[in-house]
Design a protein around this motif. Structure first.
Motif, PDB file in Angstrom:
ATOM      1  N   GLU A   1       0.992  -1.225   0.205  1.00  0.00           N
ATOM      2  CA  GLU A   1      -0.098   0.064   0.045  1.00  0.00           C
ATOM      3  C   GLU A   1       0.912   1.210  -0.175  1.00  0.00           C
ATOM      4  OE1 GLU A   1      -2.431  -0.437   3.408  1.00  0.00           O
ATOM      5  OE2 GLU A   1      -3.840  -1.961   2.292  1.00  0.00           O
ATOM      6  N   ALA A   2       1.862   1.295   0.719  1.00  0.00           N
ATOM      7  CA  ALA A   2       2.945   2.219   0.588  1.00  0.00           C
ATOM      8  C   ALA A   2       3.546   2.583  -0.652  1.00  0.00           C
ATOM      9  CB  ALA A   2       3.870   2.376   1.828  1.00  0.00           C
ATOM     10  N   VAL A   3       3.945   1.553  -1.202  1.00  0.00           N
ATOM     11  CA  VAL A   3       4.624   1.413  -2.764  1.00  0.00           C
ATOM     12  C   VAL A   3       3.470   2.200  -3.666  1.00  0.00           C
ATOM     13  CG1 VAL A   3       5.233   0.342  -4.611  1.00  0.00           C
ATOM     14  CG2 VAL A   3       6.160  -0.513  -2.392  1.00  0.00           C
ATOM     15  N   LYS A   4       2.351   1.638  -3.390  1.00  0.00           N
ATOM     16  CA  LYS A   4       1.214   2.276  -4.242  1.00  0.00           C
ATOM     17  C   LYS A   4       1.066   3.810  -3.978  1.00  0.00           C
ATOM     18  CE  LYS A   4      -1.316  -1.978  -4.899  1.00  0.00           C
ATOM     19  NZ  LYS A   4      -2.719  -2.725  -4.427  1.00  0.00           N
ATOM     20  N   TYR A   5       1.106   4.100  -2.878  1.00  0.00           N
ATOM     21  CA  TYR A   5       0.970   5.546  -2.291  1.00  0.00           C
ATOM     22  C   TYR A   5       2.161   6.368  -2.975  1.00  0.00           C
ATOM     23  CZ  TYR A   5       0.682   9.592   0.923  1.00  0.00           C
ATOM     24  OH  TYR A   5       0.340  10.991   1.514  1.00  0.00           O
ATOM     25  N   ALA A   6       3.302   5.731  -3.204  1.00  0.00           N
ATOM     26  CA  ALA A   6       4.479   6.379  -3.648  1.00  0.00           C
ATOM     27  C   ALA A   6       4.127   6.569  -5.219  1.00  0.00           C
ATOM     28  CB  ALA A   6       5.721   5.667  -3.363  1.00  0.00           C
ATOM     29  N   GLU A   7       3.723   5.452  -5.626  1.00  0.00           N
ATOM     30  CA  GLU A   7       3.404   5.350  -7.178  1.00  0.00           C
ATOM     31  C   GLU A   7       2.400   6.472  -7.546  1.00  0.00           C
ATOM     32  OE1 GLU A   7       2.545   1.740 -10.397  1.00  0.00           O
ATOM     33  OE2 GLU A   7       1.657   1.603  -8.187  1.00  0.00           O
ATOM     34  N   ASP A   8       1.475   6.655  -6.595  1.00  0.00           N
ATOM     35  CA  ASP A   8       0.262   7.539  -6.967  1.00  0.00           C
ATOM     36  C   ASP A   8       0.893   9.155  -6.756  1.00  0.00           C
ATOM     37  OD1 ASP A   8      -1.467   5.920  -7.262  1.00  0.00           O
ATOM     38  OD2 ASP A   8      -2.388   5.680  -5.151  1.00  0.00           O
ATOM     39  N   HIS A   9       2.152   9.226  -6.249  1.00  0.00           N
ATOM     40  CA  HIS A   9       2.502  10.579  -5.842  1.00  0.00           C
ATOM     41  C   HIS A   9       3.854  10.827  -6.795  1.00  0.00           C
ATOM     42  CE1 HIS A   9      -0.156  10.477  -2.503  1.00  0.00           C
ATOM     43  NE2 HIS A   9      -0.027  11.629  -2.349  1.00  0.00           N
ATOM     44  N   ASP A  10       3.976  10.088  -7.714  1.00  0.00           N
ATOM     45  CA  ASP A  10       5.214   9.965  -8.805  1.00  0.00           C
ATOM     46  C   ASP A  10       6.536   9.997  -8.192  1.00  0.00           C
ATOM     47  OD1 ASP A  10       5.973  10.650 -11.290  1.00  0.00           O
ATOM     48  OD2 ASP A  10       6.206  12.654 -10.825  1.00  0.00           O
ATOM     49  N   VAL A  11       6.698   9.030  -7.460  1.00  0.00           N
ATOM     50  CA  VAL A  11       7.769   8.886  -6.527  1.00  0.00           C
ATOM     51  C   VAL A  11       8.303   7.619  -6.963  1.00  0.00           C
ATOM     52  CG1 VAL A  11       9.121   8.615  -4.321  1.00  0.00           C
ATOM     53  CG2 VAL A  11       7.098  10.216  -4.700  1.00  0.00           C
ATOM     54  N   LEU A  12       9.746   7.614  -7.346  1.00  0.00           N
ATOM     55  CA  LEU A  12      10.602   6.617  -8.053  1.00  0.00           C
ATOM     56  C   LEU A  12      11.359   5.683  -6.828  1.00  0.00           C
ATOM     57  CD1 LEU A  12      11.290   4.661 -10.463  1.00  0.00           C
ATOM     58  CD2 LEU A  12      13.123   6.656 -10.806  1.00  0.00           C
ATOM     59  N   LEU A  13      11.150   4.532  -6.778  1.00  0.00           N
ATOM     60  CA  LEU A  13      11.833   3.605  -5.724  1.00  0.00           C
ATOM     61  C   LEU A  13      13.074   2.772  -6.243  1.00  0.00           C
ATOM     62  CD1 LEU A  13       9.019   4.508  -4.447  1.00  0.00           C
ATOM     63  CD2 LEU A  13       8.857   2.500  -3.251  1.00  0.00           C
ATOM     64  N   ILE A  14      14.105   2.880  -5.762  1.00  0.00           N
ATOM     65  CA  ILE A  14      15.218   1.835  -6.218  1.00  0.00           C
ATOM     66  C   ILE A  14      15.502   1.222  -4.866  1.00  0.00           C
ATOM     67  CG2 ILE A  14      17.250   2.055  -7.092  1.00  0.00           C
ATOM     68  CD1 ILE A  14      15.494   3.908  -8.607  1.00  0.00           C
ATOM     69  N   HIS A  15      15.410  -0.098  -5.455  1.00  0.00           N
ATOM     70  CA  HIS A  15      15.828  -1.269  -4.348  1.00  0.00           C
ATOM     71  C   HIS A  15      17.168  -2.056  -4.570  1.00  0.00           C
ATOM     72  CE1 HIS A  15      14.583  -5.066  -2.030  1.00  0.00           C
ATOM     73  NE2 HIS A  15      14.803  -4.057  -1.281  1.00  0.00           N
ATOM     74  N   ALA A  16      17.730  -2.497  -3.563  1.00  0.00           N
ATOM     75  CA  ALA A  16      18.840  -3.591  -3.714  1.00  0.00           C
ATOM     76  C   ALA A  16      18.285  -4.811  -4.044  1.00  0.00           C
ATOM     77  CB  ALA A  16      19.694  -3.393  -2.633  1.00  0.00           C
ATOM     78  N   ALA A  17      18.962  -5.621  -4.843  1.00  0.00           N
ATOM     79  CA  ALA A  17      18.576  -7.183  -5.186  1.00  0.00           C
ATOM     80  C   ALA A  17      18.825  -7.893  -4.203  1.00  0.00           C
ATOM     81  CB  ALA A  17      19.030  -7.578  -6.498  1.00  0.00           C
ATOM     82  N   GLY A  18      19.924  -7.548  -3.256  1.00  0.00           N
ATOM     83  CA  GLY A  18      20.189  -8.623  -2.197  1.00  0.00           C
ATOM     84  C   GLY A  18      21.573  -9.319  -2.534  1.00  0.00           C
ATOM     85  N   ASN A  19      22.274  -9.935  -1.457  1.00  0.00           N
ATOM     86  CA  ASN A  19      23.730 -10.260  -1.150  1.00  0.00           C
ATOM     87  C   ASN A  19      23.917 -11.643  -1.079  1.00  0.00           C
ATOM     88  OD1 ASN A  19      24.262  -7.523  -1.853  1.00  0.00           O
ATOM     89  ND2 ASN A  19      24.432  -7.157   0.487  1.00  0.00           N
ATOM     90  N   ASP A  20      22.757 -12.515  -1.721  1.00  0.00           N
ATOM     91  CA  ASP A  20      22.771 -14.048  -1.262  1.00  0.00           C
ATOM     92  C   ASP A  20      23.144 -15.110  -2.566  1.00  0.00           C
ATOM     93  OD1 ASP A  20      22.028 -13.638   1.369  1.00  0.00           O
ATOM     94  OD2 ASP A  20      20.106 -12.980   0.373  1.00  0.00           O
ATOM     95  N   SER A  21      23.578 -14.327  -3.800  1.00  0.00           N
ATOM     96  CA  SER A  21      23.919 -15.091  -4.960  1.00  0.00           C
ATOM     97  C   SER A  21      22.799 -15.972  -5.272  1.00  0.00           C
ATOM     98  CB  SER A  21      25.101 -15.922  -4.504  1.00  0.00           C
ATOM     99  OG  SER A  21      26.213 -15.208  -4.105  1.00  0.00           O
ATOM    100  N   LYS A  22      21.666 -15.311  -5.187  1.00  0.00           N
ATOM    101  CA  LYS A  22      20.399 -16.223  -5.278  1.00  0.00           C
ATOM    102  C   LYS A  22      19.644 -15.588  -6.597  1.00  0.00           C
ATOM    103  CE  LYS A  22      20.730 -18.876  -1.713  1.00  0.00           C
ATOM    104  NZ  LYS A  22      21.253 -20.313  -1.700  1.00  0.00           N
ATOM    105  N   ASP A  23      18.661 -16.493  -6.999  1.00  0.00           N
ATOM    106  CA  ASP A  23      17.946 -16.208  -8.025  1.00  0.00           C
ATOM    107  C   ASP A  23      16.425 -15.446  -7.526  1.00  0.00           C
ATOM    108  OD1 ASP A  23      16.062 -15.826 -10.268  1.00  0.00           O
ATOM    109  OD2 ASP A  23      16.626 -17.790 -11.166  1.00  0.00           O
ATOM    110  N   ASN A  24      16.400 -14.051  -7.580  1.00  0.00           N
ATOM    111  CA  ASN A  24      15.244 -13.637  -7.018  1.00  0.00           C
ATOM    112  C   ASN A  24      13.923 -14.037  -7.479  1.00  0.00           C
ATOM    113  OD1 ASN A  24      16.834 -12.405  -4.930  1.00  0.00           O
ATOM    114  ND2 ASN A  24      16.349 -10.322  -5.979  1.00  0.00           N
ATOM    115  N   ASP A  25      13.687 -14.761  -8.683  1.00  0.00           N
ATOM    116  CA  ASP A  25      12.667 -15.218  -9.329  1.00  0.00           C
ATOM    117  C   ASP A  25      12.398 -16.733  -8.645  1.00  0.00           C
ATOM    118  OD1 ASP A  25      12.914 -13.160 -11.364  1.00  0.00           O
ATOM    119  OD2 ASP A  25      13.790 -14.737 -12.821  1.00  0.00           O
ATOM    120  N   ILE A  26      13.195 -16.989  -8.110  1.00  0.00           N
ATOM    121  CA  ILE A  26      12.874 -18.376  -6.996  1.00  0.00           C
ATOM    122  C   ILE A  26      12.556 -18.190  -5.441  1.00  0.00           C
ATOM    123  CG2 ILE A  26      13.674 -20.742  -6.692  1.00  0.00           C
ATOM    124  CD1 ILE A  26      14.774 -20.551  -9.464  1.00  0.00           C
TER     125      ILE A  26
END
Length: 540
Positions: A361-386
């Motif tokens: 809901e907070a991400v949607k709130y940012a989306e509605d207010h034209d704010v861009l979110l940049i997020h780190a993928a993580g450091n576990d050498s993993k496939d985030n699709d899985i």
């Protein structure tokens, strides 16, 4: 969770690389991530080339929210680029601008209370979830009657227990052995009689051990000192000992719960007004480093050059030493949006979610207010699709099925300066659908508390490179929307045709970047400016 990458794990009686921190012994220019491949021979993002294109153009300030573990707003290379709430009077204990947060001059800290007390350590999310589910499911047998919802919950709980047990075993082993090893090293340093910064390999060679443990410590030190000064080696050892101590004593300790310090109604995600104005907090290493990458004052002859040259850094402290809590993440996003941030950097993540709905809901709130979110993928050498890494760009329902995707979100993996198959940072997560782009994240020199500087590794460092680029674009092209800026960044990447190494099921495999990301490339500031020019012309 914000965690260190430069660690070692004790295996038997030797020390071997644990995470991907020591990617390479190669020395890079301190500003390498802003440099150009063709001109400088390192796979930076061509920031300096972008500024050549922008010479003579005007820009407007862009507020960037650094949602992290704390920012040293008095740092010599950050103090001139910190956001200051124009309507708030510092230190008067009043909410002068009536935004619900008293004395929020530089941002807000959701990990403290009105008396100035702050949370330093917290659990991993898996620990918190087990603490909730254990009383209900610890005695459940295969024959126990459960509803469909309870059965799903029970299966999830079993997976959590397996994960928790594995992490606990590793943490306890590391805590015991690292603690002993550091004790022996401290004894040796005392007997040598020198400051660690002055100890040489000759001092270690000439030391006579008086125990088997000291022999092990000497063997380890000699091996590391072939390539590393003793002080750096000792600091790595200290860092490793502190990391495993925190894991055992706080992150994975089911009896430890510091939330009472905050004093909020934790399960009420609609509660927004709690915390204090201390955006630095008890540990500002990570957030300060991230802030410098985004916007450390350029060309002032001090320290480093951030990516963006006209930003205001807003500190939003939501990440303890441990896993962030979803309620704080959601409130951190909302606070930054409500107070004018147009780009948010989120260099944190975890494997479990407690209240994903609140974050969605907070991400949607940012989306509605034209704010861009940049997020780190993580450091576990993993496939985030899985293997899931929260928070994420996907909106999900109560059954965790994907029901949408945020248009204002970029997920960033990490690369090194390498020109070979080691280009992908060995620790970086990846994902054909879930990771959008890559950016430099190895041996990144940036700001640290008390006006110091340090190289660090992680997708936590790659994410602010992209956040800085996003702020740069929004600064020079203020009419572009968050979605348009995202599209420009993704469309203008430098494609990499060479294969890179990843780890799959414990084995090394070579793949192309377009097999493990949406774009198949590394962000490029110069190309992004060229793309933005075309975009703006096309809109006229």
């Amino acid at each position: 969770m914000i965690g260190t990458l430069k660690l070692y794990a004790l295996v038997g009686m030797s020390i071997l690389p644990f995470f991907g921190g020591a990617q390479s012994k190669k020395t890079n220019p301190p500003n390498w991530y802003n440099l150009d491949y063709q001109a400088d021979g390192v796979r930076g993002i061509s920031t300096e080339k972008a500024y050549e294109l922008l010479q003579g153009r005007k820009s407007t300030p862009v507020i960037v929210g650094v949602l992290d573990g704390g920012v040293d707003y008095n740092h010599e290379d950050l103090k001139d680029v910190m956001w200051k709430n124009p309507k708030e009077i510092a230190g008067n204990g009043k909410d002068d601008d009536n935004n619900g947060y008293s004395d929020d001059v530089y941002g807000w800290n959701f990990l403290g209370n009105a008396n100035g007390e702050n949370v330093h350590y917290d659990n991993l999310e898996v620990t918190r979830l087990i603490r909730i589910y254990e009383p209900k499911y610890i005695s459940v047998l295969p024959s126990t009657a459960l509803s469909e919802a309870e059965r799903r919950e029970f299966v999830a709980y079993q997976k959590m227990v397996n994960d928790y047990t594995s992490k606990s075993d590793q943490a306890n082993f590391g805590n015991l052995n690292y603690g002993r090893l550091k004790e022996e090293m401290d004894v040796m340093i005392k007997k040598i009689g020198k400051d660690p910064k002055d100890i040489t390999k000759a001092d270690i060679d000439g030391y006579s051990p008086n125990s088997e443990r000291q022999k092990i410590a000497i063997r380890m030190a000699k091996r590391e000192l072939d390539n590393t000064p003793f002080l750096e080696f000792y600091k790595d050892l200290e860092e490793g000992a502190a990391y495993f101590h925190a894991q055992a004593e706080y992150h994975l300790n089911k009896s430890y719960d510091p939330r009472s310090i905050v004093g909020d109604h934790y399960d009420d995600a609609t509660e927004h007004f709690y915390g204090n104005a201390d955006i630095k907090g008890p540990d500002a290493d990570h957030g300060t480093h991230v802030a410098g990458i985004i916007g450390a004052k350029r060309d002032n002859g001090i320290g480093i050059n951030g990516v963006a040259n006209n930003v205001k850094i807003m500190g939003v402290r939501i990440v303890p030493d441990g896993d962030e809590r979803d309620k704080d993440v959601a409130n951190g996003i909302r606070y930054a949006v409500d107070n004018g941030a147009k780009v948010l950097n989120m260099s944190f993540g975890k494997g479990y979610a407690y209240n994903k709905k609140a974050v969605d809901e907070a991400v949607k709130y940012a989306e509605d207010h034209d704010v861009l979110l940049i997020h780190a993928a993580g450091n576990d050498s993993k496939d985030n699709d899985i293997v899931k890494n929260y928070p994420m760009k996907y909106y999900t329902d109560s059954l965790d099925a994907i029901v949408g995707e945020a248009t204002n979100w970029i997920t960033v993996g990490a690369t090194s300066s390498g020109l070979d198959d080691g280009l992908l940072a060995s620790f970086s997560n990846f994902g054909y659908k879930s990771v959008d782009v890559f950016a430099p994240g190895v041996k990144i020199n940036s700001t640290m508390p008390e006006s110091t500087y340090k190289e660090q590794d992680g997708t936590s460092m790659a994410s602010p490179v992209v956040a800085g680029l996003a702020a740069l674009i929004r600064s020079y092209y203020p009419t572009l929307t968050a979605k348009e800026v995202k599209d420009i960044i993704l469309k203008s990447v430098t494609k990499v045709d060479e294969k890179v190494k990843i780890q799959v099921d414990g084995a090394s495999k070579k793949v192309y970047l377009d097999e493990i990301s949406v774009t198949g490339g590394i962000v490029n500031a110069k190309k992004a400016i060229e793309e933005a020019d075309k975009y703006v012309q096309g809109k006229k």
